[in-house]
Motif scaffolding. Structure first.
Motif, PDB file in Angstrom:
ATOM      1  N   GLU A  55     -66.915  35.835  67.693  1.00 57.30           N
ATOM      2  CA  GLU A  55     -67.949  36.680  68.281  1.00 57.30           C
ATOM      3  C   GLU A  55     -68.036  38.037  67.595  1.00 57.30           C
ATOM      4  OE1 GLU A  55     -69.336  38.299  72.660  1.00 57.30           O
ATOM      5  OE2 GLU A  55     -67.776  36.792  72.497  1.00 57.30           O
ATOM      6  N   ALA A  56     -66.919  38.545  67.089  1.00 53.97           N
ATOM      7  CA  ALA A  56     -66.897  39.854  66.443  1.00 53.97           C
ATOM      8  C   ALA A  56     -67.666  39.862  65.124  1.00 53.97           C
ATOM      9  CB  ALA A  56     -65.452  40.288  66.197  1.00 53.97           C
ATOM     10  N   SER A  57     -67.976  38.701  64.570  1.00 53.16           N
ATOM     11  CA  SER A  57     -68.717  38.644  63.314  1.00 53.16           C
ATOM     12  C   SER A  57     -70.168  39.059  63.485  1.00 53.16           C
ATOM     13  CB  SER A  57     -68.661  37.232  62.728  1.00 53.16           C
ATOM     14  OG  SER A  57     -67.347  36.914  62.368  1.00 53.16           O
ATOM     15  N   ARG A  58     -70.662  38.979  64.693  1.00 54.70           N
ATOM     16  CA  ARG A  58     -72.034  39.407  64.952  1.00 54.70           C
ATOM     17  C   ARG A  58     -71.997  40.918  65.151  1.00 54.70           C
ATOM     18  NH1 ARG A  58     -76.768  36.090  67.694  1.00 54.70           N
ATOM     19  NH2 ARG A  58     -78.342  37.682  67.446  1.00 54.70           N
ATOM     20  N   ILE A  59     -72.235  41.653  64.074  1.00 57.22           N
ATOM     21  CA  ILE A  59     -72.078  43.102  64.036  1.00 57.22           C
ATOM     22  C   ILE A  59     -73.026  43.777  65.029  1.00 57.22           C
ATOM     23  CG2 ILE A  59     -72.124  45.156  62.576  1.00 57.22           C
ATOM     24  CD1 ILE A  59     -69.958  43.043  61.829  1.00 57.22           C
ATOM     25  N   HIS A  60     -74.278  43.467  64.974  1.00 58.61           N
ATOM     26  CA  HIS A  60     -75.273  43.943  65.930  1.00 58.61           C
ATOM     27  C   HIS A  60     -76.394  42.928  65.971  1.00 58.61           C
ATOM     28  CE1 HIS A  60     -77.723  45.378  62.558  1.00 58.61           C
ATOM     29  NE2 HIS A  60     -76.649  45.961  62.099  1.00 58.61           N
ATOM     30  N   ARG A  61     -77.463  43.216  66.663  1.00 59.30           N
ATOM     31  CA  ARG A  61     -78.543  42.250  66.903  1.00 59.30           C
ATOM     32  C   ARG A  61     -79.035  41.572  65.621  1.00 59.30           C
ATOM     33  NH1 ARG A  61     -80.787  38.477  69.313  1.00 59.30           N
ATOM     34  NH2 ARG A  61     -83.016  38.433  69.476  1.00 59.30           N
ATOM     35  N   GLY A  62     -79.079  42.277  64.534  1.00 56.20           N
ATOM     36  CA  GLY A  62     -79.679  41.714  63.341  1.00 56.20           C
ATOM     37  C   GLY A  62     -78.740  41.377  62.204  1.00 56.20           C
ATOM     38  N   LEU A  63     -77.439  41.523  62.369  1.00 51.14           N
ATOM     39  CA  LEU A  63     -76.539  41.317  61.237  1.00 51.14           C
ATOM     40  C   LEU A  63     -75.348  40.446  61.626  1.00 51.14           C
ATOM     41  CD1 LEU A  63     -75.740  42.017  58.298  1.00 51.14           C
ATOM     42  CD2 LEU A  63     -74.510  43.985  59.224  1.00 51.14           C
ATOM     43  N   TYR A  64     -75.058  39.456  60.786  1.00 54.60           N
ATOM     44  CA  TYR A  64     -73.890  38.602  60.948  1.00 54.60           C
ATOM     45  C   TYR A  64     -73.058  38.729  59.676  1.00 54.60           C
ATOM     46  CZ  TYR A  64     -70.919  34.624  61.860  1.00 54.60           C
ATOM     47  OH  TYR A  64     -69.827  33.833  62.089  1.00 54.60           O
ATOM     48  N   ARG A  65     -71.790  39.084  59.826  1.00 56.18           N
ATOM     49  CA  ARG A  65     -70.913  39.231  58.664  1.00 56.18           C
ATOM     50  C   ARG A  65     -69.576  38.580  58.988  1.00 56.18           C
ATOM     51  NH1 ARG A  65     -70.612  44.898  57.546  1.00 56.18           N
ATOM     52  NH2 ARG A  65     -72.614  44.626  56.568  1.00 56.18           N
ATOM     53  N   CYS A  66     -69.171  37.613  58.149  1.00 60.94           N
ATOM     54  CA  CYS A  66     -67.918  36.882  58.356  1.00 60.94           C
ATOM     55  C   CYS A  66     -66.846  37.393  57.390  1.00 60.94           C
ATOM     56  CB  CYS A  66     -68.143  35.390  58.133  1.00 60.94           C
ATOM     57  SG  CYS A  66     -66.690  34.374  58.498  1.00 60.94           S
ATOM     58  N   GLN A  67     -65.592  37.128  57.724  1.00 56.59           N
ATOM     59  CA  GLN A  67     -64.482  37.532  56.857  1.00 56.59           C
ATOM     60  C   GLN A  67     -64.483  36.778  55.535  1.00 56.59           C
ATOM     61  OE1 GLN A  67     -61.090  36.889  59.360  1.00 56.59           O
ATOM     62  NE2 GLN A  67     -61.342  38.841  60.431  1.00 56.59           N
ATOM     63  N   CYS A  68     -65.138  35.609  55.500  1.00 56.22           N
ATOM     64  CA  CYS A  68     -65.180  34.824  54.263  1.00 56.22           C
ATOM     65  C   CYS A  68     -66.145  35.420  53.237  1.00 56.22           C
ATOM     66  CB  CYS A  68     -65.555  33.378  54.555  1.00 56.22           C
ATOM     67  SG  CYS A  68     -67.294  33.122  54.990  1.00 56.22           S
ATOM     68  N   GLY A  69     -66.952  36.412  53.671  1.00 59.84           N
ATOM     69  CA  GLY A  69     -67.892  37.041  52.751  1.00 59.84           C
ATOM     70  C   GLY A  69     -69.346  36.706  53.047  1.00 59.84           C
ATOM     71  N   TRP A  70     -69.593  35.761  53.918  1.00 67.91           N
ATOM     72  CA  TRP A  70     -70.959  35.364  54.278  1.00 67.91           C
ATOM     73  C   TRP A  70     -71.616  36.487  55.075  1.00 67.91           C
ATOM     74  CZ3 TRP A  70     -74.752  31.949  53.519  1.00 67.91           C
ATOM     75  CH2 TRP A  70     -75.718  31.778  54.498  1.00 67.91           C
ATOM     76  N   THR A  71     -72.775  36.929  54.632  1.00 70.43           N
ATOM     77  CA  THR A  71     -73.563  37.936  55.338  1.00 70.43           C
ATOM     78  C   THR A  71     -74.989  37.429  55.416  1.00 70.43           C
ATOM     79  OG1 THR A  71     -72.180  39.716  54.483  1.00 70.43           O
ATOM     80  CG2 THR A  71     -74.328  40.346  55.342  1.00 70.43           C
ATOM     81  N   ALA A  72     -75.541  37.475  56.609  1.00 68.30           N
ATOM     82  CA  ALA A  72     -76.911  36.995  56.810  1.00 68.30           C
ATOM     83  C   ALA A  72     -77.516  37.700  58.009  1.00 68.30           C
ATOM     84  CB  ALA A  72     -76.923  35.494  57.033  1.00 68.30           C
ATOM     85  N   GLN A  73     -78.817  37.631  58.120  1.00 70.25           N
ATOM     86  CA  GLN A  73     -79.477  38.097  59.317  1.00 70.25           C
ATOM     87  C   GLN A  73     -78.984  37.195  60.446  1.00 70.25           C
ATOM     88  OE1 GLN A  73     -81.892  37.126  61.651  1.00 70.25           O
ATOM     89  NE2 GLN A  73     -82.458  39.176  62.316  1.00 70.25           N
ATOM     90  N   ALA A  74     -78.611  37.749  61.584  1.00 77.45           N
ATOM     91  CA  ALA A  74     -77.931  37.010  62.643  1.00 77.45           C
ATOM     92  C   ALA A  74     -78.744  35.823  63.164  1.00 77.45           C
ATOM     93  CB  ALA A  74     -77.580  37.951  63.794  1.00 77.45           C
ATOM     94  N   ASP A  75     -80.040  35.985  63.353  1.00 78.01           N
ATOM     95  CA  ASP A  75     -80.860  34.887  63.860  1.00 78.01           C
ATOM     96  C   ASP A  75     -81.031  33.789  62.813  1.00 78.01           C
ATOM     97  OD1 ASP A  75     -81.157  36.100  66.333  1.00 78.01           O
ATOM     98  OD2 ASP A  75     -82.931  37.219  65.693  1.00 78.01           O
ATOM     99  N   VAL A  76     -81.077  34.164  61.542  1.00 79.18           N
ATOM    100  CA  VAL A  76     -81.160  33.172  60.469  1.00 79.18           C
ATOM    101  C   VAL A  76     -79.863  32.371  60.414  1.00 79.18           C
ATOM    102  CG1 VAL A  76     -81.307  32.860  57.959  1.00 79.18           C
ATOM    103  CG2 VAL A  76     -82.852  34.452  59.111  1.00 79.18           C
ATOM    104  N   ASN A  77     -78.724  33.038  60.564  1.00 79.89           N
ATOM    105  CA  ASN A  77     -77.438  32.337  60.598  1.00 79.89           C
ATOM    106  C   ASN A  77     -77.420  31.313  61.729  1.00 79.89           C
ATOM    107  OD1 ASN A  77     -74.491  32.144  59.758  1.00 79.89           O
ATOM    108  ND2 ASN A  77     -74.291  32.657  61.925  1.00 79.89           N
ATOM    109  N   GLY A  78     -77.874  31.701  62.916  1.00 84.53           N
ATOM    110  CA  GLY A  78     -77.937  30.775  64.046  1.00 84.53           C
ATOM    111  C   GLY A  78     -78.891  29.625  63.776  1.00 84.53           C
ATOM    112  N   ALA A  79     -80.053  29.916  63.175  1.00 84.29           N
ATOM    113  CA  ALA A  79     -81.029  28.865  62.870  1.00 84.29           C
ATOM    114  C   ALA A  79     -80.475  27.874  61.848  1.00 84.29           C
ATOM    115  CB  ALA A  79     -82.325  29.488  62.352  1.00 84.29           C
ATOM    116  N   LEU A  80     -79.716  28.365  60.871  1.00 78.38           N
ATOM    117  CA  LEU A  80     -79.104  27.473  59.884  1.00 78.38           C
ATOM    118  C   LEU A  80     -78.094  26.544  60.550  1.00 78.38           C
ATOM    119  CD1 LEU A  80     -78.574  30.001  56.962  1.00 78.38           C
ATOM    120  CD2 LEU A  80     -80.169  28.080  56.991  1.00 78.38           C
TER     121      LEU A  80
END
Length: 190
Positions: free
Chosen positions: A119-144
């Motif tokens: 859950e901590a990877s979801r930085i804020h409403r629009g940003l998702y950043r994982c420890q593995c290096g993956w960064t994406a817009q949070a809703d796009v990450n969920g849609a994928l």
């Protein structure tokens, strides 16, 4: 507009004629906007040759969340089922299958690249950043993640040839129509 008119109360449960008129007008405007958005979405799917649309199943989301009186009221007024039904009947006319059985549990908390749920990877409403290096817009990450659950293949990590890559479609609703933003000619959909 409705705030200026006296709403029904315990002492006077009947709505005034003006309050009913305003409520009816607002319902018609929302209905019109939903028809515009869903028609635009299905038209874009037809133009891109989509044969199937996958929509996540959100049953029970309202019962598990308590954000307080004001936000709960907005959440309960959310017309999710109406949008799904509109997409379904419009897609059926266009010959596109719609499935709504995709489990959405933890899709916005799961890294699409490594599969880690945090859950901590979801930085804020629009940003998702994982420890593995993956960064994406949070809703796009969920849609994928929903896409991968629906079709058992990742659109990012390579396709088996069974499905096409998803296209992000943005629109700006105007007063009477939906306008697609102008695209730069040097960009192409992936």
């Amino acid at each position: 507009m409705r705030a200026k008119v006296k709403p029904p109360s315990r002492e006077n449960p009947r709505m005034s004629r003006r309050y009913r008129e305003i409520a009816r007008k607002e319902r018609r405007q929302v209905e019109h906007l939903l028809h515009m958005v869903t028609a635009h979405f299905v038209r874009a799917c037809v133009q891109r040759g989509a044969k199937e649309i996958a929509i996540g199943e959100l049953t029970g989301i309202r019962g598990a969340i308590d954000y307080g009186d004001r936000l709960n009221q907005r959440l309960h007024n959310w017309s999710y089922r109406k949008v799904v039904d509109m997409i379904r009947y419009k897609a059926e006319i266009a010959g596109i299958a719609v499935r709504t059985d995709v489990d959405e549990r933890n899709t916005s908390r799961t890294c699409h690249a490594c599969g880690r749920v945090c859950e901590a990877s979801r930085i804020h409403r629009g940003l998702y950043r994982c420890q593995c290096g993956w960064t994406a817009q949070a809703d796009v990450n969920g849609a994928l993640n929903i896409y991968e659950r629906a079709f058992q293949v990742s659109p990012i990590q390579g396709s088996s040839g069974r499905v096409a890559r998803p296209v992000v479609l943005s629109f700006r609703p105007g007063w009477h129509t939906v306008h697609e933003p102008k695209r730069r000619s040097d960009l192409r959909a992936s």
